[in-house]
Structures are given as structure tokens and as C-alpha cells.
Scaffold this motif. Structure first.
Motif, PDB file in Angstrom:
ATOM      1  N   GLY A 221     -71.932 -10.818 -47.294  1.00  0.00           N
ATOM      2  CA  GLY A 221     -71.957  -9.951 -48.458  1.00  0.00           C
ATOM      3  C   GLY A 221     -73.046  -8.902 -48.437  1.00  0.00           C
ATOM      4  O   GLY A 221     -73.286  -8.222 -49.446  1.00  0.00           O
ATOM      5  N   ILE A 222     -73.709  -8.745 -47.286  1.00  0.00           N
ATOM      6  CA  ILE A 222     -74.797  -7.765 -47.178  1.00  0.00           C
ATOM      7  C   ILE A 222     -74.251  -6.379 -46.830  1.00  0.00           C
ATOM      8  O   ILE A 222     -74.766  -5.362 -47.301  1.00  0.00           O
ATOM      9  CB  ILE A 222     -75.828  -8.251 -46.135  1.00  0.00           C
ATOM     10  CG1 ILE A 222     -76.453  -9.566 -46.619  1.00  0.00           C
ATOM     11  CG2 ILE A 222     -76.903  -7.199 -45.879  1.00  0.00           C
ATOM     12  CD1 ILE A 222     -77.324 -10.250 -45.584  1.00  0.00           C
ATOM     13  N   PHE A 223     -73.200  -6.321 -46.007  1.00  0.00           N
ATOM     14  CA  PHE A 223     -72.497  -5.078 -45.695  1.00  0.00           C
ATOM     15  C   PHE A 223     -71.102  -5.163 -46.296  1.00  0.00           C
ATOM     16  O   PHE A 223     -70.556  -6.261 -46.497  1.00  0.00           O
ATOM     17  CB  PHE A 223     -72.349  -4.867 -44.185  1.00  0.00           C
ATOM     18  CG  PHE A 223     -73.634  -4.723 -43.410  1.00  0.00           C
ATOM     19  CD1 PHE A 223     -74.858  -4.544 -44.033  1.00  0.00           C
ATOM     20  CD2 PHE A 223     -73.600  -4.753 -42.019  1.00  0.00           C
ATOM     21  CE1 PHE A 223     -76.021  -4.409 -43.300  1.00  0.00           C
ATOM     22  CE2 PHE A 223     -74.764  -4.617 -41.267  1.00  0.00           C
ATOM     23  CZ  PHE A 223     -75.973  -4.448 -41.911  1.00  0.00           C
ATOM     24  N   GLN A 224     -70.497  -3.987 -46.513  1.00  0.00           N
ATOM     25  CA  GLN A 224     -69.092  -3.944 -46.905  1.00  0.00           C
ATOM     26  C   GLN A 224     -68.458  -2.683 -46.320  1.00  0.00           C
ATOM     27  O   GLN A 224     -69.159  -1.764 -45.865  1.00  0.00           O
ATOM     28  CB  GLN A 224     -68.940  -3.969 -48.418  1.00  0.00           C
ATOM     29  CG  GLN A 224     -69.572  -2.811 -49.149  1.00  0.00           C
ATOM     30  CD  GLN A 224     -69.429  -2.924 -50.657  1.00  0.00           C
ATOM     31  OE1 GLN A 224     -68.938  -3.922 -51.166  1.00  0.00           O
ATOM     32  NE2 GLN A 224     -69.870  -1.898 -51.376  1.00  0.00           N
ATOM     33  N   GLU A 269     -84.144  11.424 -43.716  1.00  0.00           N
ATOM     34  CA  GLU A 269     -83.283  12.417 -44.360  1.00  0.00           C
ATOM     35  C   GLU A 269     -81.807  12.035 -44.320  1.00  0.00           C
ATOM     36  O   GLU A 269     -80.982  12.594 -45.050  1.00  0.00           O
ATOM     37  CB  GLU A 269     -83.479  13.790 -43.713  1.00  0.00           C
ATOM     38  CG  GLU A 269     -83.039  13.841 -42.262  1.00  0.00           C
ATOM     39  CD  GLU A 269     -83.426  15.145 -41.571  1.00  0.00           C
ATOM     40  OE1 GLU A 269     -82.542  15.744 -40.918  1.00  0.00           O
ATOM     41  OE2 GLU A 269     -84.595  15.547 -41.701  1.00  0.00           O
ATOM     42  N   LYS A 270     -81.477  11.077 -43.440  1.00  0.00           N
ATOM     43  CA  LYS A 270     -80.088  10.633 -43.310  1.00  0.00           C
ATOM     44  C   LYS A 270     -79.781   9.404 -44.170  1.00  0.00           C
ATOM     45  O   LYS A 270     -78.632   8.964 -44.244  1.00  0.00           O
ATOM     46  CB  LYS A 270     -79.779  10.304 -41.846  1.00  0.00           C
ATOM     47  CG  LYS A 270     -79.890  11.476 -40.895  1.00  0.00           C
ATOM     48  CD  LYS A 270     -78.718  12.429 -41.044  1.00  0.00           C
ATOM     49  CE  LYS A 270     -78.733  13.498 -39.956  1.00  0.00           C
ATOM     50  NZ  LYS A 270     -77.534  14.356 -40.017  1.00  0.00           N
ATOM     51  N   ILE A 271     -80.776   8.829 -44.785  1.00  0.00           N
ATOM     52  CA  ILE A 271     -80.580   7.618 -45.590  1.00  0.00           C
ATOM     53  C   ILE A 271     -79.980   7.989 -46.942  1.00  0.00           C
ATOM     54  O   ILE A 271     -80.466   8.893 -47.638  1.00  0.00           O
ATOM     55  CB  ILE A 271     -81.918   6.870 -45.777  1.00  0.00           C
ATOM     56  CG1 ILE A 271     -82.426   6.354 -44.418  1.00  0.00           C
ATOM     57  CG2 ILE A 271     -81.751   5.689 -46.741  1.00  0.00           C
ATOM     58  CD1 ILE A 271     -83.797   5.718 -44.462  1.00  0.00           C
ATOM     59  N   THR A 272     -78.895   7.287 -47.304  1.00  0.00           N
ATOM     60  CA  THR A 272     -78.235   7.482 -48.596  1.00  0.00           C
ATOM     61  C   THR A 272     -78.141   6.141 -49.304  1.00  0.00           C
ATOM     62  O   THR A 272     -78.592   5.112 -48.791  1.00  0.00           O
ATOM     63  CB  THR A 272     -76.816   8.054 -48.401  1.00  0.00           C
ATOM     64  OG1 THR A 272     -75.966   7.036 -47.850  1.00  0.00           O
ATOM     65  CG2 THR A 272     -76.824   9.262 -47.481  1.00  0.00           C
ATOM     66  N   ASP A 273     -77.486   6.153 -50.479  1.00  0.00           N
ATOM     67  CA  ASP A 273     -77.330   4.888 -51.200  1.00  0.00           C
ATOM     68  C   ASP A 273     -76.318   3.975 -50.531  1.00  0.00           C
ATOM     69  O   ASP A 273     -76.167   2.812 -50.923  1.00  0.00           O
ATOM     70  CB  ASP A 273     -76.933   5.137 -52.659  1.00  0.00           C
ATOM     71  CG  ASP A 273     -75.650   5.959 -52.794  1.00  0.00           C
ATOM     72  OD1 ASP A 273     -75.054   6.329 -51.758  1.00  0.00           O
ATOM     73  OD2 ASP A 273     -75.248   6.225 -53.943  1.00  0.00           O
ATOM     74  N   LYS A 274     -75.632   4.479 -49.492  1.00  0.00           N
ATOM     75  CA  LYS A 274     -74.688   3.644 -48.739  1.00  0.00           C
ATOM     76  C   LYS A 274     -75.286   3.104 -47.438  1.00  0.00           C
ATOM     77  O   LYS A 274     -74.646   2.300 -46.758  1.00  0.00           O
ATOM     78  CB  LYS A 274     -73.419   4.447 -48.420  1.00  0.00           C
ATOM     79  CG  LYS A 274     -72.532   4.705 -49.621  1.00  0.00           C
ATOM     80  CD  LYS A 274     -71.212   5.327 -49.177  1.00  0.00           C
ATOM     81  CE  LYS A 274     -70.267   5.484 -50.370  1.00  0.00           C
ATOM     82  NZ  LYS A 274     -68.951   6.030 -49.934  1.00  0.00           N
ATOM     83  N   THR A 275     -76.457   3.551 -47.085  1.00  0.00           N
ATOM     84  CA  THR A 275     -77.075   3.112 -45.827  1.00  0.00           C
ATOM     85  C   THR A 275     -77.485   1.643 -45.936  1.00  0.00           C
ATOM     86  O   THR A 275     -78.145   1.245 -46.900  1.00  0.00           O
ATOM     87  CB  THR A 275     -78.314   3.964 -45.495  1.00  0.00           C
ATOM     88  OG1 THR A 275     -77.956   5.344 -45.504  1.00  0.00           O
ATOM     89  CG2 THR A 275     -78.860   3.590 -44.124  1.00  0.00           C
ATOM     90  N   ARG A 276     -77.097   0.870 -44.922  1.00  0.00           N
ATOM     91  CA  ARG A 276     -77.409  -0.557 -44.935  1.00  0.00           C
ATOM     92  C   ARG A 276     -78.219  -1.006 -43.714  1.00  0.00           C
ATOM     93  O   ARG A 276     -78.812  -2.085 -43.733  1.00  0.00           O
ATOM     94  CB  ARG A 276     -76.107  -1.376 -44.990  1.00  0.00           C
ATOM     95  CG  ARG A 276     -75.316  -1.192 -46.272  1.00  0.00           C
ATOM     96  CD  ARG A 276     -76.034  -1.760 -47.482  1.00  0.00           C
ATOM     97  NE  ARG A 276     -75.306  -1.497 -48.726  1.00  0.00           N
ATOM     98  CZ  ARG A 276     -75.514  -0.441 -49.510  1.00  0.00           C
ATOM     99  NH1 ARG A 276     -76.454   0.441 -49.191  1.00  0.00           N
ATOM    100  NH2 ARG A 276     -74.811  -0.272 -50.607  1.00  0.00           N
TER     101      ARG A 276
END
Length: 513
Positions: A221-224, A269-276
Motif C-alpha cells: 500500500g506504499i505505491f499505487q 524540481e522533479k518531485i511532485t505530490d505523486k512522487t514515491r
């Protein structure tokens, strides 16, 4: 000339007993042989050689002296046994003439070697025999320019361990257990200890190792689906395939032009709220700047996955690759620094829960026979490959040091303004899976070296974002990655490459213009 030479029994005894009258070259043959290889003899010859040698010593009344024993000890240190095949074709002319000669012939033929003999009948019946004088003449007259330097001589690398391999294979065959048995268990324990991690899980190959890490994080459940993983733009495509295969999104980041590893300064700069996660690749054998990577990961609560396929045993701040992030994927493809004799891979981690999920996923999702927790796959390191890797792991550090010595020589002696040499951050952090130079005249240099007997390869000619497999990226620009792929050339480097070959590579590069 053949790369290897098997000595007939008479040649060995001529040397041991100093039989100059029957063989004027009794000293010269061993002298030339030992410049390039140990004494190779078929296993069945040893008993005959030992018996005849000590019988003759006794007849000469020398059995009480120390010299014969010292000579025999010296011989033992310089001899390498090759396997005598068990199949006999009784209709073969050599088998009908002399069964021992026929077995020597089979043993030499198996490793593509020639046989040095002064037995005329043997030479008449075997097309791979060569006389002592012919061998001496060829050895003395072989021009330096005729020497071919392979990019990577896997046969020579593995021949070093042929005796241990035979023992390992026999042990595995005789065990009667060929999947997930004691050999895999022993290797997993040994490799985890080598890396300094709690867990090692053997898998089928390096790509599966990365796929299973990401898949396990999904099961936990850490990635999706749709999450993003940052990955270097200039990596081999397998790193990216592992992300895509799990329905996550690879986010490409340019490398540092000096180290060819991902540039930490460009990640944030490439990190977003979807970056895991950040998937780092220790490309060509040099460890990525892990302090900066782990600092970023901690700041944004990201997982760090290592692709250590090219960096077995590299050390960063007293830790080895495989123990520098949350989990690491290794490949044991035959050409790797720790290579099997087929495909193989492993995951290392200190995370108990992650290790358990990965182990189950690679075994049909099963943690217990006929009970399946997940919709898993079949990805297991097989017993024979594990047995062979146990042998090679014992020599990995010494082989790495040989690679470093060659790299040191290249770095200190290649003097050509057209060539950009690799940058080394720390000696122990680079295991030199590849020695990669850059030049604007890459294709011209590669042809020139090939014409002069030096084999090179390109790692890699087409970057991932220009591959048809990722055609939705084809219009994107990654100028540093593209420059690297246009200019890089990998020079020969391996633990069996001798100084003569290394010096020739340097000389040819320095003469290039």
C-alpha cells in the motif's frame, strides 16, 4: 595460435625429469606456457605423471633428496586440471590407437585448446596437436599487433574456477533438490553478509529484482498505479521497464556529466505530490551520491531503490551497494562483475516485511506451499546458478581490485586530448564494471581500435527516451543524456586482462588522432 595449450604427459615429464636428450625444448615450452597460463593437463593424466616421476626419481637414487619434492610441489602450484570427458567413441582412430591420448584430445577439444606433444603418432591422429618446436617458433615470433584484446573474455574468467564449478555442479546434481534448496539458501546468506544487509532474496534476473521491489511496495500500500518514480535519464532501459511494468510513471532526470550518475541537484524540481521513490543507478560501477539522495528522500518521505546491477561490492561511506537505500536490485547476468553462467538476480534489504512480500511474490505469491497471498510470478534463482555464484563471490573483492588496477593504469597513462576520461570520486566507490571514455570521434575511434585488435562496446547507443518502446518521449530533449550516448565508448577491462593487453590499449588510444 590457440589461446590455451594442454600438455601431453611426455612434455610434462620431460620438464620434471630434465630430459634434454629426447626434448631439447624441455625448459622452453614451460617458460613460454607460464607467461600466459598455468600448466593445463587433463585430470586423468595426473596419476600417470606422478607415478612415472617418482618411479624415475627412485631409479636414479634421488628419492631421499629435497629437490624432487620441491620440484613436484612447484609443479602442483602451477598446474590446472581440466575435465576429462566421460564419453568415449570407441570407433575413433585415437581411441583404437591409445585411449589415454584420445582422452587428452577430448579434454583439449572441450576447451578449444591445442595439445603440445612430441608423440608423432598422436600428432598424426589428432588435428589439434602441435610439436614443441612449432610451439616455440610461434610463441617467439607472434607479433604484438597480432594479439586480439577482447572486450570481456568470459571463458577465461570462468575457466579460473572450473574445478570449483565442477564440485559445485556435482554437489547440486547429487543433492536431488534443484529449486529453492540449500544452494540458494547458502548464497542468499553469503550475499546478504557481503552487502551488509539482513535479507537477500534470489530471483530470476536483475529486471525481476527491480520489478518485485516496486510490486512489493504496491502490495504493502506504499505505491499505487500512477505514482511517480524518479530515475536517471541515461540508464539502461531495464531500470525504466521495472517502473512501467508496475503501472507507475518513470520521471527522467539528467545525469552529472562527470560521473554519469543521476544529478542530485536536479531531482528536487522533479518531485511532485505523486512522487514515491528515487531509483538510483550506480552506472558503470560507480556509486551515486547517496548522501544527497537520502537527504532528499527523507525530506519528502520517499523510498530509495538502488539498481546495483553494475556495482557489486562498491563501497560508499563504509557501506556496500545493496545497503545504501531501502532496497536494491542486483543482476548476475554472465557479463556482470559477479556473473552467473546464465541469468540470475537478487534483492537485498533490511526491511523484514518487504523481504517477506518479495520472497512470496517471486514464488507464485506463495509463502507456504499451495497457499497464495498474492497474485505472484515465477522468479527464482535456481540451485545450479546459486552454487556457481557461491564460488565466484569468494573471489569478487580480489577480481574488483584487478579491475581497479587496470583502471588506474588507464587513468594515469591515457594521454590524448580527444579523450575524456571518467571521473572517480573515491577509489573504493568504483568497481569498474565498465571503463567508459568519451570522444566526439567515437565511431572513428571504435573502428580504429577494432582494426588494431582492440574490441570495444558502446553503453549505450540509444537513450531510453529515444527508444520506440517509449515513443511518447521521443520529442523530449535531454541534452546531457544525448551527448553521453553519442560519445561514450567502453574499453576492455576484466580481472583476466593482463598488463600487456592494457598497455596495448593505452598505446593505441594515445596514437589516435
Amino acid at each position: 595460435m590457440a589461446n590455451q595449450f594442454v600438455l601431453d604427459t611426455n612434455i610434462v615429464l620431460d620438464f620434471l625429469l630434465a630430459r634434454q636428450q629426447v626434448n631439447p625444448f624441455y625448459k622452453d615450452v614451460p617458460r613460454f606456457i607460464l607467461k600466459q597460463q598455468p600448466f593445463l593437463i587433463a585430470a586423468h593424466q595426473l596419476a600417470t605423471i606422478e607415478y612415472v616421476f617418482f618411479r624415475e626419481i627412485k631409479l636414479l637414487g634421488l628419492e631421499q633428496r629435497d629437490e624432487p619434492k620441491k620440484l613436484w610441489s612447484l609443479f602442483q602450484k602451477n598446474v590446472q586440471l581440466i575435465k576429462t570427458p566421460t564419453f568415449i567413441d570407441w570407433e575413433h582412430p585415437l581411441a583404437q590407437h591409445d585411449i589415454e591420448d584420445y582422452q587428452i584430445h577430448l579434454a583439449a577439444e572441450r576447451i578449444n585448446a591445442k595439445i603440445i606433444t612430441r608423440d608423432i603418432n598422436f600428432a598424426d591422429l589428432s588435428s589439434i596437436c602441435i610439436s614443441p618446436i612449432h610451439f616455440i617458433q610461434q610463441s617467439a615470433s607472434l607479433p604484438q599487433s597480432a594479439i586480439h584484446i577482447p572486450f570481456l573474455d568470459l571463458k577465461a574468467i570462468n575457466n579460473q574456477y572450473s574445478t570449483e564449478f565442477e564440485q559445485a555442479i556435482d554437489r547440486t546434481l547429487n543433492s536431488g533438490w534443484y529449486i529453492l534448496g540449500n544452494e540458494v539458501k547458502q548464497f542468499e546468506q553469503a550475499f546478504a553478509h557481503f552487502c551488509g544487509t539482513k535479507h537477500c532474496i534470489g530471483v530470476a534476473n536483475g529486471l525481476d529484482a527491480l520489478i518485485l521491489i516496486i510490486r512489493a511496495y504496491k502490495e504493502l500500500g506504499i505505491f499505487q498505479d500512477g505514482d511517480e518514480i524518479i530515475v536517471p535519464a541515461n540508464t539502461y532501459i531495464a531500470s525504466i521497464l521495472a517502473i512501467s511494468e508496475n503501472r507507475l510513471t518513470p520521471v527522467l532526470v539528467e545525469p552529472d556529466i562527470n560521473t554519469y550518475n543521476i544529478n542530485p541537484a536536479l531531482i528536487e524540481e522533479k518531485i511532485t505530490d505523486k512522487t514515491r521513490a528515487i531509483l538510483v543507478v550506480h552506472l558503470y560501477g560507480q556509486v551515486t551520491a547517496m548522501t544527497e539522495i537520502n537527504t532528499l528522500a527523507k525530506k519528502y518521505n520517499l523510498k530509495v531503490i538502488e539498481d546495483s546491477a553494475q556495482a557489486h561490492g562498491a563501497v560508499y561511506q563504509d557501506k556496500r551497494t545493496g545497503n545504501l537505500g531501502d532496497a536494491s536490485g542486483f543482476s548476475f547476468y554472465p557479463g556482470k562483475n559477479l556473473g552467473a553462467l546464465g541469468d540470475g538476480g537478487a534483492v537485498t534489504t533490511n526491511d523484514d516485511q518487504l523481504a517477506g512480500v518479495i520472497r512470496a511474490l517471486g514464488n507464485y505469491g506463495s509463502h507456504k506451499k499451495y497457499e497464495n497471498l498474492y497474485q505472484g510470478i515465477n522468479s527464482r534463482l535456481d540451485e545450479i546458478q546459486a552454487a556457481l555464484l557461491i564460488v565466484k563471490l569468494k573471489f569478487l573483492d580480489s577480481e574488483t581490485e584487478k579491475r581497479r588496477e587496470i583502471a588506474d593504469y588507464y587513468l594515469q597513462n591515457i594521454k590524448n586530448n580527444e579523450i575524456v576520461l571518467p571521473t572517480v570520486i573515491n577509489r573504493e566507490s568504483h568497481v569498474w564494471h565498465l571503463f567508459v571514455i568519451r570522444t566526439q570521434e567515437r565511431d572513428k575511434l571504435q573502428k580504429y581500435l577494432s582494426d588494431n585488435g582492440v574490441q570495444t562496446l558502446i553503453h549505450y547507443p540509444i537513450p531510453p527516451h529515444q527508444q520506440r518502446a517509449y515513443n511518447h518521449w521521443n520529442d523530449l530533449n535531454y541534452p546531457i543524456t544525448e551527448l553521453i550516448h553519442q560519445q561514450v565508448l567502453s574499453l576492455p577491462i576484466s580481472p583476466v586482462q593482463d598488463m600487456t593487453a592494457t598497455q596495448k590499449v593505452v598505446a593505441k588510444i594515445n596514437d589516435f588522432n
